[in-house]
Design a protein around this motif. Structure first.
Motif, mmCIF file in Angstrom:
data_model
loop_
_atom_site.group_PDB
_atom_site.id
_atom_site.type_symbol
_atom_site.label_atom_id
_atom_site.label_comp_id
_atom_site.label_asym_id
_atom_site.label_seq_id
_atom_site.Cartn_x
_atom_site.Cartn_y
_atom_site.Cartn_z
ATOM 1 N N UNK A 1 0.918 -1.337 0.136
ATOM 2 C CA UNK A 1 -0.008 0.124 -0.064
ATOM 3 C C UNK A 1 0.832 1.422 -0.104
ATOM 4 N N UNK A 2 0.545 2.392 -0.620
ATOM 5 C CA UNK A 2 0.950 3.568 -0.611
ATOM 6 C C UNK A 2 0.309 4.387 0.409
ATOM 7 N N UNK A 3 0.847 5.336 1.043
ATOM 8 C CA UNK A 3 0.289 6.364 2.027
ATOM 9 C C UNK A 3 0.712 7.726 1.651
ATOM 10 N N UNK A 4 -0.154 8.650 1.438
ATOM 11 C CA UNK A 4 0.264 9.967 1.116
ATOM 12 C C UNK A 4 0.525 11.074 2.560
ATOM 13 N N UNK A 5 1.463 11.687 2.535
ATOM 14 C CA UNK A 5 1.849 12.529 3.589
ATOM 15 C C UNK A 5 2.470 13.675 3.155
ATOM 16 N N UNK A 6 2.413 14.703 4.253
ATOM 17 C CA UNK A 6 3.011 16.010 3.669
ATOM 18 C C UNK A 6 4.680 15.793 4.047
ATOM 19 N N UNK A 7 5.395 16.564 3.105
ATOM 20 C CA UNK A 7 6.841 16.714 3.243
ATOM 21 C C UNK A 7 7.095 17.111 4.714
ATOM 22 N N UNK A 8 8.087 16.582 5.309
ATOM 23 C CA UNK A 8 8.346 16.851 6.709
ATOM 24 C C UNK A 8 7.764 16.068 7.844
ATOM 25 N N UNK A 9 7.043 15.154 7.391
ATOM 26 C CA UNK A 9 6.111 14.476 8.491
ATOM 27 C C UNK A 9 7.072 13.506 9.306
ATOM 28 N N UNK A 10 6.938 13.312 10.765
ATOM 29 C CA UNK A 10 7.904 12.418 11.296
ATOM 30 C C UNK A 10 7.183 11.215 11.554
ATOM 31 N N UNK A 11 7.983 10.185 11.605
ATOM 32 C CA UNK A 11 7.671 8.720 11.838
ATOM 33 C C UNK A 11 6.346 8.590 12.603
ATOM 34 N N UNK B 1 12.593 10.843 13.194
ATOM 35 C CA UNK B 1 12.907 10.512 11.905
ATOM 36 C C UNK B 1 12.084 11.270 11.102
ATOM 37 N N UNK B 2 12.444 11.860 10.115
ATOM 38 C CA UNK B 2 11.519 12.655 9.018
ATOM 39 C C UNK B 2 11.533 11.624 7.685
ATOM 40 N N UNK B 3 10.091 11.312 7.457
ATOM 41 C CA UNK B 3 9.919 10.313 6.461
ATOM 42 C C UNK B 3 10.316 10.864 5.174
ATOM 43 N N UNK B 4 10.774 9.944 4.240
ATOM 44 C CA UNK B 4 11.335 10.419 2.939
ATOM 45 C C UNK B 4 10.421 9.655 1.958
ATOM 46 N N UNK B 5 10.373 10.258 0.666
ATOM 47 C CA UNK B 5 9.285 9.545 -0.278
ATOM 48 C C UNK B 5 10.245 8.132 -0.805
ATOM 49 N N UNK B 6 9.220 7.398 -0.770
ATOM 50 C CA UNK B 6 9.645 5.970 -1.210
ATOM 51 C C UNK B 6 10.254 5.106 -0.084
ATOM 52 N N UNK B 7 10.008 5.660 1.138
ATOM 53 C CA UNK B 7 10.722 4.926 2.364
ATOM 54 C C UNK B 7 9.496 3.581 2.420
#
Length: 364
Positions: A292-302, A350-356
């Protein structure tokens, strides 16, 4: 994410909506053929999900989705109720961003409500109606804030800032053009102004201009010049070409795009523009039950990313086991990636990155 497709009548809104959602909204050569907003939900194309699906053979694969609202054609006087305008403006308030379809093609067979093609005039017509509606809403908020002042320094700051926004609207400038501090951004977000919403100008072109004469189209160049100071996105698109592809199977569409020398369809490019505009990224979860893919805003923490899956995940967050998508693909399996030390254990900061690709550990 919810996007509202707006524009004057007969600029190609419903044609574009039909093409990208395949929802079959009525498209006719006269104003107000779309009375209620047509709604279409589309999956966000993501090749990474396809590759993870091949790796895990899950029970199901769930893409991120975008909801499109096809909002009926606005006209002059919409903010005062012309052309059912009040109802349509209310629909725009519900969306995260606006896709403003602007006619940049000549066609004598398709009437224009103003009698000629002029994208800057058309954009101004729509923008002024949104501004008038915002001024009315802001007047009420300013009056309410003024009555509550009573020496409150925070409310004085709010009052002064809202007056500054109102002055910009009076000059015909959208609220998004007003420079804000982080504190002022919070105040502005609480007013829900239409002209604060991010905009993508979808420049609807003829097939000839879209395929090779883009920089020779004076209408398109004017839209680009207008969008730059607004920090708005401009998306060249041919709604008719998108409509031609709408009923094609994936392999047919791929061949069609290849023959035209295009890398991707309009929907893909519109989604990419939307993600850039709204500062969104996707993280992925993968396993035999579901990919599954989950959409979040850049800068969102874990922990907050975990909360997108379930509030318990955020509340009881312990750690996130993270691997970059490319590293997982290169090693071929999570087991191999762990043996090579590529799976990291990340904590609350931890700040999430695209494709983690993530597995959250939690305890409630």
């Amino acid at each position: 994410m919810k996007l509202g497709i707006v524009g004057l009548p007969n600029v190609g809104k419903s044609t574009l909506f039909n093409a990208i959602t395949n929802a079959g909204a009525q498209s006719a050569n006269y104003p107000f053929c779309t009375i209620d907003p047509n709604v279409g939900v589309v999956s966000v194309p993501d090749e990474r999900l396809d590759r993870l699906t091949r790796m895990y053979s899950p029970v199901k694969t769930t893409h991120a989705v975008i909801e499109f609202l096809d909002i009926a054609g606005l006209v002059k006087g919409a903010s005062k109720g012309e052309g059912l305008g009040n109802k349509f403006l209310a629909n725009i308030r519900e969306v995260d961003a606006i896709v403003h379809v602007v006619r940049c093609f000549e066609d004598n067979d398709i009437i224009h409500v103003e009698g000629s093609i002029d994208p800057l005039r058309d954009i101004e017509t729509i923008n002024l109606e949104l501004i008038f509606s915002d001024m009315e809403m802001l007047e009420r908020r300013i009056d309410k804030t003024f009555k509550m002042l009573k020496g409150d320094k925070f409310l004085q700051t709010e009052y002064d800032f809202l007056k500054r926004v109102y002055a910009a609207l009076e000059q015909g400038k959208p609220a998004r053009s007003v420079e804000c501090t982080p504190e002022e951004e919070i105040i502005l977000a609480s007013v829900a102004l239409l002209t604060k919403k991010p905009v993508i100008y979808a420049a609807n072109l003829s097939e000839d201009d879209f395929m090779g004469k883009l920089n020779n189209n004076p209408h398109y160049l004017k839209v680009e010049q207008l969008a730059a100071p607004e920090k708005a996105e401009v998306l060249p698109i041919c709604a008719q070409l998108e409509a031609d592809m709408a009923d094609m199977q994936d392999d047919e569409k791929e061949l069609f795009l290849s023959e035209l020398g295009l890398e991707s369809a309009g929907l893909d490019r519109l989604i990419q523009a939307s993600y850039r505009l709204l500062g969104l990224i996707s993280f992925l979860t993968a396993g035999p039950p579901e990919v599954r893919a989950w959409t979040i805003t850049q800068g969102t923490k874990a922990p907050q990313a975990a909360g997108k899956i379930h509030t318990d995940f955020e509340r009881g967050f312990i750690r996130a086991e993270v691997i970059a998508f490319d590293d997982l693909m290169e090693t071929g399996s999570m087991t191999a990636a762990k043996e090579k030390g590529l799976v990291r254990s990340e904590g609350k900061e931890y700040i999430m990155k695209d494709g983690d690709v993530v597995l959250f550990r939690f305890n409630v």
